[in-house]
Design an enzyme around this catalytic site. Sequence first.
Site, PDB file in Angstrom:
ATOM      1  N   LYS A 215       1.544   4.359  -2.916  1.00  0.00           N
ATOM      2  CA  LYS A 215       1.374   5.793  -2.673  1.00  0.00           C
ATOM      3  C   LYS A 215       2.693   6.558  -2.900  1.00  0.00           C
ATOM      4  O   LYS A 215       2.678   7.739  -3.248  1.00  0.00           O
ATOM      5  CB  LYS A 215       0.817   6.032  -1.267  1.00  0.00           C
ATOM      6  CG  LYS A 215      -0.611   5.495  -1.090  1.00  0.00           C
ATOM      7  CD  LYS A 215      -1.596   6.093  -2.086  1.00  0.00           C
ATOM      8  CE  LYS A 215      -3.040   5.696  -1.809  1.00  0.00           C
ATOM      9  NZ  LYS A 215      -4.008   6.278  -2.750  1.00  0.00           N
TER      10      LYS A 215
ATOM     11  N   GLY B  38      -3.032  11.726   6.355  1.00  0.00           N
ATOM     12  CA  GLY B  38      -2.728  10.703   7.364  1.00  0.00           C
ATOM     13  C   GLY B  38      -4.026  10.070   7.828  1.00  0.00           C
ATOM     14  O   GLY B  38      -5.010  10.006   7.074  1.00  0.00           O
TER      15      GLY B  38
ATOM     16  N   TYR C 173       0.850  -1.201   0.000  1.00  0.00           N
ATOM     17  CA  TYR C 173       0.000   0.000   0.000  1.00  0.00           C
ATOM     18  C   TYR C 173       0.888   1.255   0.000  1.00  0.00           C
ATOM     19  O   TYR C 173       0.725   2.155  -0.834  1.00  0.00           O
ATOM     20  CB  TYR C 173      -0.940   0.005   1.216  1.00  0.00           C
ATOM     21  CG  TYR C 173      -1.754   1.283   1.278  1.00  0.00           C
ATOM     22  CD1 TYR C 173      -2.730   1.541   0.314  1.00  0.00           C
ATOM     23  CD2 TYR C 173      -1.517   2.247   2.261  1.00  0.00           C
ATOM     24  CE1 TYR C 173      -3.465   2.733   0.342  1.00  0.00           C
ATOM     25  CE2 TYR C 173      -2.246   3.430   2.292  1.00  0.00           C
ATOM     26  CZ  TYR C 173      -3.219   3.660   1.328  1.00  0.00           C
ATOM     27  OH  TYR C 173      -3.932   4.842   1.342  1.00  0.00           O
TER      28      TYR C 173
HETATM   29  P1  NDP Z   1     -13.236   4.589   0.848  1.00  0.00           P
HETATM   30  O1  NDP Z   1     -13.024   3.109   0.903  1.00  0.00           O
HETATM   31  O2  NDP Z   1     -14.245   5.193   1.741  1.00  0.00           O
HETATM   32  O3  NDP Z   1     -13.575   5.023  -0.649  1.00  0.00           O
HETATM   33  C1  NDP Z   1     -12.948   4.454  -1.752  1.00  0.00           C
HETATM   34  C2  NDP Z   1     -13.731   4.808  -2.991  1.00  0.00           C
HETATM   35  O4  NDP Z   1     -13.089   4.222  -4.118  1.00  0.00           O
HETATM   36  C3  NDP Z   1     -15.145   4.293  -2.952  1.00  0.00           C
HETATM   37  O5  NDP Z   1     -16.005   5.283  -3.487  1.00  0.00           O
HETATM   38  C4  NDP Z   1     -15.122   3.078  -3.873  1.00  0.00           C
HETATM   39  O6  NDP Z   1     -16.386   2.961  -4.494  1.00  0.00           O
HETATM   40  C5  NDP Z   1     -14.057   3.522  -4.883  1.00  0.00           C
HETATM   41  N1  NDP Z   1     -13.427   2.421  -5.573  1.00  0.00           N
HETATM   42  C6  NDP Z   1     -12.686   1.421  -5.055  1.00  0.00           C
HETATM   43  N2  NDP Z   1     -12.325   0.555  -6.020  1.00  0.00           N
HETATM   44  C7  NDP Z   1     -12.855   1.030  -7.177  1.00  0.00           C
HETATM   45  C8  NDP Z   1     -12.859   0.578  -8.516  1.00  0.00           C
HETATM   46  N3  NDP Z   1     -12.225  -0.547  -8.879  1.00  0.00           N
HETATM   47  N4  NDP Z   1     -13.510   1.304  -9.450  1.00  0.00           N
HETATM   48  C9  NDP Z   1     -14.170   2.432  -9.106  1.00  0.00           C
HETATM   49  N5  NDP Z   1     -14.198   2.924  -7.849  1.00  0.00           N
HETATM   50  C10 NDP Z   1     -13.556   2.213  -6.898  1.00  0.00           C
HETATM   51  O7  NDP Z   1     -11.791   5.221   1.095  1.00  0.00           O
HETATM   52  P2  NDP Z   1     -11.300   6.742   1.342  1.00  0.00           P
HETATM   53  O8  NDP Z   1     -12.310   7.712   0.932  1.00  0.00           O
HETATM   54  O9  NDP Z   1     -10.767   6.797   2.716  1.00  0.00           O
HETATM   55  O10 NDP Z   1     -10.040   6.769   0.373  1.00  0.00           O
HETATM   56  C11 NDP Z   1      -9.973   7.519  -0.796  1.00  0.00           C
HETATM   57  C12 NDP Z   1      -8.513   7.631  -1.214  1.00  0.00           C
HETATM   58  O11 NDP Z   1      -7.783   8.242  -0.168  1.00  0.00           O
HETATM   59  C13 NDP Z   1      -7.814   6.296  -1.482  1.00  0.00           C
HETATM   60  O12 NDP Z   1      -6.955   6.460  -2.583  1.00  0.00           O
HETATM   61  C14 NDP Z   1      -7.017   6.044  -0.203  1.00  0.00           C
HETATM   62  O13 NDP Z   1      -5.880   5.251  -0.435  1.00  0.00           O
HETATM   63  C15 NDP Z   1      -6.638   7.460   0.154  1.00  0.00           C
HETATM   64  N6  NDP Z   1      -6.309   7.709   1.555  1.00  0.00           N
HETATM   65  C16 NDP Z   1      -7.171   7.323   2.559  1.00  0.00           C
HETATM   66  C17 NDP Z   1      -6.839   7.595   3.873  1.00  0.00           C
HETATM   67  C18 NDP Z   1      -7.693   7.149   5.004  1.00  0.00           C
HETATM   68  O14 NDP Z   1      -7.158   6.964   6.117  1.00  0.00           O
HETATM   69  N7  NDP Z   1      -9.000   7.008   4.839  1.00  0.00           N
HETATM   70  C19 NDP Z   1      -5.625   8.343   4.213  1.00  0.00           C
HETATM   71  C20 NDP Z   1      -4.789   8.663   3.069  1.00  0.00           C
HETATM   72  C21 NDP Z   1      -5.152   8.366   1.816  1.00  0.00           C
HETATM   73  P3  NDP Z   1     -17.106   1.635  -4.980  1.00  0.00           P
HETATM   74  O15 NDP Z   1     -16.808   0.569  -3.982  1.00  0.00           O
HETATM   75  O16 NDP Z   1     -18.565   2.043  -5.031  1.00  0.00           O
HETATM   76  O17 NDP Z   1     -16.544   1.379  -6.344  1.00  0.00           O
HETATM   77  C1  8X3 Z   2      -4.088   5.890   4.738  1.00  0.00           C
HETATM   78  C2  8X3 Z   2      -3.270   6.366   5.889  1.00  0.00           C
HETATM   79  O1  8X3 Z   2      -1.598   5.632   7.647  1.00  0.00           O
HETATM   80  O2  8X3 Z   2      -3.480   4.156   7.206  1.00  0.00           O
HETATM   81  O3  8X3 Z   2      -3.416   6.107   3.541  1.00  0.00           O
HETATM   82  O4  8X3 Z   2      -1.672   4.334   5.635  1.00  0.00           O
HETATM   83  S1  8X3 Z   2      -2.466   5.059   6.615  1.00  0.00           S
END
Ligand code: NDP
Ligand code: 8X3
Length: 248
Positions: free
Chosen positions: A151, A178, A147
Amino acid sequence: MSVLVTGASVGFGAAIVKLLVEKNYKVIALARREDKLKELQNECGKNCKILALDVRDAQKIKDEIDKFDDDFRNVDILINNAGLALGLCSADKADIKDWEEMIEINVLALVRLSRIFLPSMVENKNGHIINIGSIAGSYPYPGGNVYGATKAFVKQFSLNLRADLFDKNIRVTDIEPGLSGGSEFSLVRFKGDKKASDKVYENANPLLPQDIAEAVFFAISMPKHVNINRIEMMPTTQAPSALNVFRG
Ligand code: NDP
Ligand code: 8X3
């Protein structure tokens, strides 16, 4: 002119769509779950169009957007937000299928979508790609293996895009949050184990999806001569951890 937000059914993506519609942008919300997208569209109204597609199919996404009316057809802001972490196992125990899926969605799908929308941005001499990276791309942690590596790719790809595009009026920003609650991130990581997921945020006062949406809006609403390269953001309760030493 429109904004394409991937991963828009829940979490960061849904919050980004809501904020940008409120700010009068025309927004295309993309994810796989159509029911969630329809709820979002009901809330957002006519300035939001939805696309229930898999982010891995860049050509289909482009073809469907090409059928939209003039207000939406021309994507000048691409927000590559769809992404996921799967598992938190040590590298020797992790499931190779989880690793492959993270690489497919966090890296390959993001690269393909960027490549497919860039030519029209360059032709129009106007565009902005926002990638949602993570602090995991800069700071290693146990179980972060692939993961975090995806990133780190997103961070370096964003900076390298700038190297190619600085003379074409295309902006690129990597937003690196974060610990963030209010999304399905940990539920997905722990494969539906709600107890394990809730524990991640227990008494932590994490970032929220609205905070990430505000960072996106900040980057895109800066004057056109300003490119925000990276935004690294953490909750006030989090800090990069101390280095580990094993003394066994
Ligand atoms: P969620 O799991 O809440 O949302 C992820 C979204 O991506 C959903 O809308 C899901 O929709 C969509 N998705 C996943 N796979 C697919 C696919 N194959 N095709 C189309 N859509 C897809 O996660 P977050 O909102 O927390 O995360 C969003 C981004 O932020 C990610 O890139 C994550 O790595 C990053 N991030 C998150 C952090 C956290 O702690 N939450 C911190 C740092 C970064 P559906 O299932 O309907 O397709
Ligand atoms: C999501 C933040 O710290 O869980 O990207 O990897 S962490």
